[in-house]
Design an enzyme around this catalytic site. Structure first.
Site, PDB file in Angstrom:
ATOM      1  CD  GLU A  25      64.548  10.179-165.387  1.00 23.08           C
ATOM      2  OE1 GLU A  25      65.119  11.182-166.321  1.00 23.08           O
ATOM      3  OE2 GLU A  25      65.011   9.261-164.749  1.00 23.08           O
ATOM      4  CD  GLU A  72      68.324   8.031-167.869  1.00 27.34           C
ATOM      5  OE1 GLU A  72      69.733   8.424-168.093  1.00 27.34           O
ATOM      6  OE2 GLU A  72      67.453   8.616-168.384  1.00 27.34           O
TER       7      GLU A  72
END
Ligand code: AHR
Length: 544
Positions: free
Chosen positions: A349, A215
């Site tokens: 995820e 991220e």
């Protein structure tokens, strides 16, 4: 076709009689919607046909991957109790957890994060002297670093999984990452290899996946796509895997940071990375693009993980189905720059993210896991399977005690969640070939939410056995299924189903089998296989 059936009990017989009378006056469909809302009265016979002649992409076993971050009690307590613990362990790793994870054939585990990975410095967690640090992302608690590189690789060896390691791009350096890879993988007698041997592992480790950042548009460093791309090129160049066994076959796959949703900034991100890759020079490369997508409805997570009703059940399941359009959206961008689908989309995820359990540390992301999560898991796994040509990896967040976990622990106690049971039921789909299915999904409506009532996938395993998964989303009505398998003369069929009394039924340490699997009766009638799906159930059928 709508079939009306009378079932057990006097109330049903009366309803059946009334319905039969009414059908003379009004069409059956209207009749059904007016009267037959109970679960035991009216049932549609859903026709499902499997195109057995049309083998599709391999359903990569790595879509059943797990994610274990240094977060809350995911690693410490969930996996690591230390060699001196009274809890049964092997070199500090819980034996009960290892044996439960072996049973679901975990293909790979992503570690050490998450946001944690971009603040992780591997040298602090090797050797006899560990450096005690902090975990600022997740509650600011002490990070003892007693579970480090060797402990993680010991753990995955014990369960038979591959390593998916994320290197620190946010606050680390290319040199730190490159040295970690040398430490892990070189067979030559460098100073780092000797240090590895002194720490107990002379042979090089195998690293299947390497995540380059996490991220990076957010907790991984707030980078623009341009800035991240420049980092990706540098890291990709220098993170070399020297393991001789991984040079030709089993090469380590480098996974770039990808999108975290469907908004414009993430479509730009995917565009930017994929466009650069299309014209990349020999000196950098990538093999996968990561995607993160949680089922949360809105941030901050507010839905309760237990003690909810049908409204929250339908809202969460509606939201989880967004996974399909998100994959479609980013796959379409990838197709533009990579029509041969060389780059895998790795959903590393995913899962449900609810409000933290009352009384728990808010930074530990502790939540219960219910029948709703079992349905949610099945719907997502089916979406990944339908996109098997592009989605070749996924990691549910997170494996133990955090978010949508497989396992919950409390000191020496362990309980398997409904999501665990789904992963176990899907083991036969690992590396099986996708087969197209056609069926009328029908619909399930609650309030202003309407969802497809049925979801299903089919696959053929390497032994030629046919596998079907069918999810009945409807929490109130069972469904009669009639399956035709073109070209296959079924000799035997069997199956199991996972269901529970309520949509929010959970397994607890005191009642660990409230949500558990049981056999399902499957009949072969000529070329058809018939069975009944209970309300809110996940079922897997095998046919030979
Ligand atoms: O899984 C919890 C967190 O969610 C991860 O650390 C991060 O990558 C994501 O935002």
């Amino acid at each position: 076709m709508i079939l009306l059936k009378s079932t057990n009990g006097p109330a049903c017989s009366i309803l059946s009689y009334i319905t039969k009378r009414l059908t003379l006056l009004i069409p059956p469909l209207v009749c059904l919607s007016l009267i037959c809302t109970g679960s035991t009265f009216a049932q549609e016979k859903v026709q499902l046909s499997v195109d057995t002649s049309n083998l599709g992409a391999r359903i990569d076993r790595n879509i059943f991957g797990q994610f274990a971050e240094h977060l809350g009690q995911g690693v410490y307590e969930g996996i690591w109790v230390g060699p001196d613990s009274k809890i049964s362990n092997t070199r500090g790793i819980r034996n009960d957890v290892v044996s439960a994870l072996k049973a679901i054939k975990v293909p790979n585990i992503r570690w050490p994060g998450g946001c944690f990975a971009d603040e992780y410095h591997w040298r602090k967690a090797i050797g006899p002297q560990r450096v005690v640090t902090l975990n600022p992302n997740w509650g600011g608690v002490i990070e003892p670093n007693t579970f480090g590189t060797h402990e993680f690789l010991d753990f995955i060896e014990q369960i038979g999984a591959d390593a998916y390691i994320s290197v620190n791009v946010g606050s680390g350096t290319p040199q730190e990452a490159a040295e970690w890879l040398e430490y892990l993988t070189t067979p030559q007698q460098t100073t780092l290899a000797k240090e590895r041997a002194a720490n107990g592992h002379a042979a090089p480790y195998k690293i299947a996946y390497l995540g380059i950042g996490n991220e990076s548009w957010d907790c991984g460093g707030n980078m623009t796509p341009e800035y991240y791309l420049s980092q990706l090129k540098i890291y990709s160049r220098f993170v070399r895997n020297f393991n001789p066994a991984q040079q030709d076959k089993q090469q380590m796959l480098k996974i770039a940071v990808g999108p975290g949703g469907g908004e414009e900034r993430w479509t730009e991100w995917t565009e930017h990375i994929m466009k650069a890759w299309q014209n990349h020079q020999w000196s950098w490369d990538m093999n996968g693009l990561s995607m993160h997508n949680y089922t949360v409805v809105r941030w901050p997570p507010a839905f309760a993980s237990v003690g909810f009703g049908e409204t929250e059940y339908s809202q969460i399941l509606k939201s989880t189905l967004d996974m399909e359009s998100l994959i479609d959206k980013h796959s379409a961008i990838m197709d533009k720059y990579d029509p041969q689908k060389k780059i895998a989309l790795i959903v590393d995820e995913w899962g449900a993210w609810y409000a933290s359990l009352p009384g728990s540390h808010p930074g530990f992301l502790a939540q219960q896991n219910s029948m709703r999560d079992a349905i949610l898991a099945a719907l997502n796994l089916n979406i990944f399977a339908r996109h098997a040509d592009r989605v070749r990896g996924a990691n549910i967040a997170q494996m133990i005690n955090v978010l949508q976990a497989m396992i919950l622990t409390d000191k020496d106690k362990m309980v398997l969640t409904p999501t665990y049971h789904v992963f176990k039921m899907y083991v036969p789909f690992q590396d099986a070939s996708f087969l197209p299915v056609t069926f009328n999904a029908g619909s399930y409506t609650h309030g202003d939410i309407t969802l497809p009532r049925i979801d299903a996938i089919a696959a053929k395993d390497s032994a030629g056995k046919l596998w079907l998964e069918i999810t009945n989303v409807d929490p109130n009505n069972s469904v009669e299924m009639e399956t035709s398998l073109n070209g296959i003369n079924a000799k035997s069929a069997r199956g199991e189903t996972l269901t529970a009394p309520k949509v929010d039924s959970v397994n607890t340490f005191d009642a660990p089998n409230t949500v558990t699997t049981k056999p399902i009766s499957v009949k072969i009638e000529g070329a058809k296989v018939t069975f009944k799906l209970e309300p809110k159930s996940v079922s897997v059928i095998s046919v030979e």
